[in-house]
Design a protein around this motif. Structure first.
Motif, PDB file in Angstrom:
ATOM      1  N   LEU A 102       2.164   3.849  -8.910  1.00 48.24           N
ATOM      2  CA  LEU A 102       3.155   4.903  -9.096  1.00 48.24           C
ATOM      3  C   LEU A 102       2.502   6.286  -9.108  1.00 48.24           C
ATOM      4  CD1 LEU A 102       5.432   3.208 -11.773  1.00 48.24           C
ATOM      5  CD2 LEU A 102       6.170   3.958  -9.505  1.00 48.24           C
ATOM      6  N   THR A 103       1.344   6.392  -9.739  1.00 47.13           N
ATOM      7  CA  THR A 103       0.648   7.674  -9.788  1.00 47.13           C
ATOM      8  C   THR A 103       0.202   8.115  -8.404  1.00 47.13           C
ATOM      9  OG1 THR A 103      -0.129   7.217 -12.035  1.00 47.13           O
ATOM     10  CG2 THR A 103      -1.302   8.920 -10.799  1.00 47.13           C
ATOM     11  N   LEU A 104      -0.356   7.191  -7.635  1.00 51.58           N
ATOM     12  CA  LEU A 104      -0.764   7.516  -6.274  1.00 51.58           C
ATOM     13  C   LEU A 104       0.416   8.032  -5.452  1.00 51.58           C
ATOM     14  CD1 LEU A 104      -3.069   4.467  -5.438  1.00 51.58           C
ATOM     15  CD2 LEU A 104      -3.801   6.841  -5.631  1.00 51.58           C
ATOM     16  N   PHE A 140     -11.052   9.762  -4.702  1.00 51.26           N
ATOM     17  CA  PHE A 140     -10.870   8.843  -3.572  1.00 51.26           C
ATOM     18  C   PHE A 140     -11.754   7.607  -3.727  1.00 51.26           C
ATOM     19  CE2 PHE A 140     -12.306   7.354   0.592  1.00 51.26           C
ATOM     20  CZ  PHE A 140     -11.103   7.035   1.181  1.00 51.26           C
ATOM     21  N   VAL A 141     -13.021   7.817  -4.066  1.00 44.26           N
ATOM     22  CA  VAL A 141     -13.955   6.699  -4.228  1.00 44.26           C
ATOM     23  C   VAL A 141     -13.501   5.777  -5.357  1.00 44.26           C
ATOM     24  CG1 VAL A 141     -16.312   6.060  -4.874  1.00 44.26           C
ATOM     25  CG2 VAL A 141     -15.925   7.932  -3.265  1.00 44.26           C
ATOM     26  N   LEU A 142     -13.110   6.357  -6.492  1.00 49.10           N
ATOM     27  CA  LEU A 142     -12.641   5.546  -7.616  1.00 49.10           C
ATOM     28  C   LEU A 142     -11.393   4.756  -7.244  1.00 49.10           C
ATOM     29  CD1 LEU A 142     -13.100   8.088 -10.558  1.00 49.10           C
ATOM     30  CD2 LEU A 142     -14.528   6.108 -10.028  1.00 49.10           C
ATOM     31  N   SER A 143     -10.516   5.369  -6.480  1.00 46.94           N
ATOM     32  CA  SER A 143      -9.297   4.674  -6.044  1.00 46.94           C
ATOM     33  C   SER A 143      -9.635   3.494  -5.141  1.00 46.94           C
ATOM     34  CB  SER A 143      -8.378   5.657  -5.311  1.00 46.94           C
ATOM     35  OG  SER A 143      -7.961   6.688  -6.169  1.00 46.94           O
ATOM     36  N   MET A 144     -10.570   3.698  -4.225  1.00 52.40           N
ATOM     37  CA  MET A 144     -10.950   2.616  -3.330  1.00 52.40           C
ATOM     38  C   MET A 144     -11.609   1.473  -4.089  1.00 52.40           C
ATOM     39  SD  MET A 144      -9.801   3.422  -0.442  1.00 52.40           S
ATOM     40  CE  MET A 144     -10.590   2.143   0.548  1.00 52.40           C
ATOM     41  N   TYR A 149      -9.856   8.117 -12.225  1.00 48.47           N
ATOM     42  CA  TYR A 149      -9.221   8.611 -11.000  1.00 48.47           C
ATOM     43  C   TYR A 149      -8.210   9.701 -11.324  1.00 48.47           C
ATOM     44  CZ  TYR A 149      -5.235   8.957  -7.934  1.00 48.47           C
ATOM     45  OH  TYR A 149      -4.181   9.463  -7.220  1.00 48.47           O
ATOM     46  N   ALA A 150      -7.364   9.438 -12.329  1.00 50.09           N
ATOM     47  CA  ALA A 150      -6.322  10.400 -12.700  1.00 50.09           C
ATOM     48  C   ALA A 150      -6.933  11.724 -13.130  1.00 50.09           C
ATOM     49  CB  ALA A 150      -5.459   9.819 -13.820  1.00 50.09           C
ATOM     50  N   SER A 152       0.840  -1.193   0.000  1.00 51.94           N
ATOM     51  CA  SER A 152       0.000   0.000   0.000  1.00 51.94           C
ATOM     52  C   SER A 152       0.867   1.231   0.000  1.00 51.94           C
ATOM     53  CB  SER A 152      -0.925   0.024   1.212  1.00 51.94           C
ATOM     54  OG  SER A 152      -0.174   0.082   2.396  1.00 51.94           O
ATOM     55  N   ASN A 153       0.344   2.305  -0.567  1.00 49.09           N
ATOM     56  CA  ASN A 153       1.016   3.581  -0.432  1.00 49.09           C
ATOM     57  C   ASN A 153       0.398   4.297   0.751  1.00 49.09           C
ATOM     58  OD1 ASN A 153      -1.361   4.735  -1.198  1.00 49.09           O
ATOM     59  ND2 ASN A 153      -0.683   5.318  -3.235  1.00 49.09           N
TER      60      ASN A 153
END
Length: 292
Positions: free
Chosen positions: A270-272, A117-121, A137-138, A4-5
């Motif tokens: 990597l983007t996160l 945030f929602v899309l990432s989750m 997300y991006a 995890s990041n």
């Protein structure tokens, strides 16, 4: 074990050998099966490669053509980061942060951040990467970054944004160089230390946010003054550590012949991490500019 990041969890680690990565690396003394990614080794017969292919008789199957490569990771990461940059630039231009429009622009930025945030989750809990989710997300993350960066440039220091971008690039290049030179070794102990530090850091930031919301002012002072500078540096160091975890994830995925679609997960991770480093760098430089 899951990688995890500092914000979102993602796949990339196993318990098989105590090292971070997609799975245990082939060890000396492994049986000569003709398949470098065959399951099990003499030293650790329970270590497995999740991407190993065998036929009905258990013999190694022919190599698959759709395996992940470094070029795939670079391409997907460029697409994801390019989306972030493009929407950030557009939001900077389209969403003014003057006194008349600051509240509206901030509202849109906060809404975009929540959607991101929602899309990432959603992506974090999916078993397979969904390129549309990652790119969406991006895009929303870029809207948030564009408004925040424009605000910092307008009200604090016009040069801070470019300094933060250059600082983020330097951290990325420095960690990549140190990782390639094996000055950084991602082991189970390294992973555990980074995760514990990240959890502690996030808990302190949440506590600071709650105090600032309910008590007003600067909360516990973790985001201003001397403490703000200290925690900004810590945040950047944590981001650098997570970059090393990302590089290990990519290295092991390529070594074990992960499916090509896994390159989207690598790009996502990597983007996160780079977004995290940029925000911490921007915050730190803003504090230093304010002190000047």
């Amino acid at each position: 074990m899951r990688s995890s990041n500092p914000v979102f969890s993602r796949r990339g680690f196993s318990r098989d050998n105590g090292h971070a990565g997609f799975n245990a690396a082939p060890q000396a003394g492994a049986p000569a099966t003709g398949n470098p990614y065959a399951q099990g080794t003499a030293a650790n017969p329970y270590a497995t490669n999740p991407y190993a292919q065998t036929d009905v008789h258990g013999a190694p199957a022919p190599a698959r053509p759709d395996v992940m490569t470094i070029d795939d990771v670079v391409t997907r990461t460029a697409m994801t980061l390019g989306t972030v940059v493009l929407t950030a630039v557009l939001s900077w231009i389209v969403l003014p942060v003057d006194q008349a429009n600051l509240g509206k622009s901030y509202g849109i930025a906060i809404g975009a951040a929540l959607i991101a945030f929602v899309l990432s989750m959603i992506q974090a809990f999916k078993r397979k990467p969904v390129p549309a989710l990652i790119l969406a997300y991006a895009a929303f993350e870029g809207v948030f970054l564009g408004v925040i960066s424009s605000t910092v440039s307008t009200y604090i220091n016009p040069g801070v944004v470019m300094q933060a971008v250059l600082g983020t690039m330097c951290v990325f290049a420095g960690v990549l160089f140190a990782y390639k030179m094996r000055w950084i070794r991602v082991t189970r102990r390294f992973y555990g230390f980074v995760m514990a530090a990240a959890v502690g850091f996030m808990l302190l930031m949440v506590a600071n946010l709650l105090f600032s919301v309910f008590a007003g002012g600067e909360g516990l002072g973790f985001r201003s003054g001397g403490l703000g500078i200290l925690f900004g540096v810590i945040g950047i160091i944590l981001g650098a550590c997570f970059l090393a975890l990302d590089f290990k994830q990519v290295e092991d995925g390529v070594a074990y012949g992960a499916p090509r679609e896994e390159s989207w997960l690598a790009a996502f991770g990597l983007t996160l991490t780079l977004v995290w480093i940029y925000l911490e760098m921007l915050r730190l430089l803003s504090i230093l500019s304010g002190d000047d």
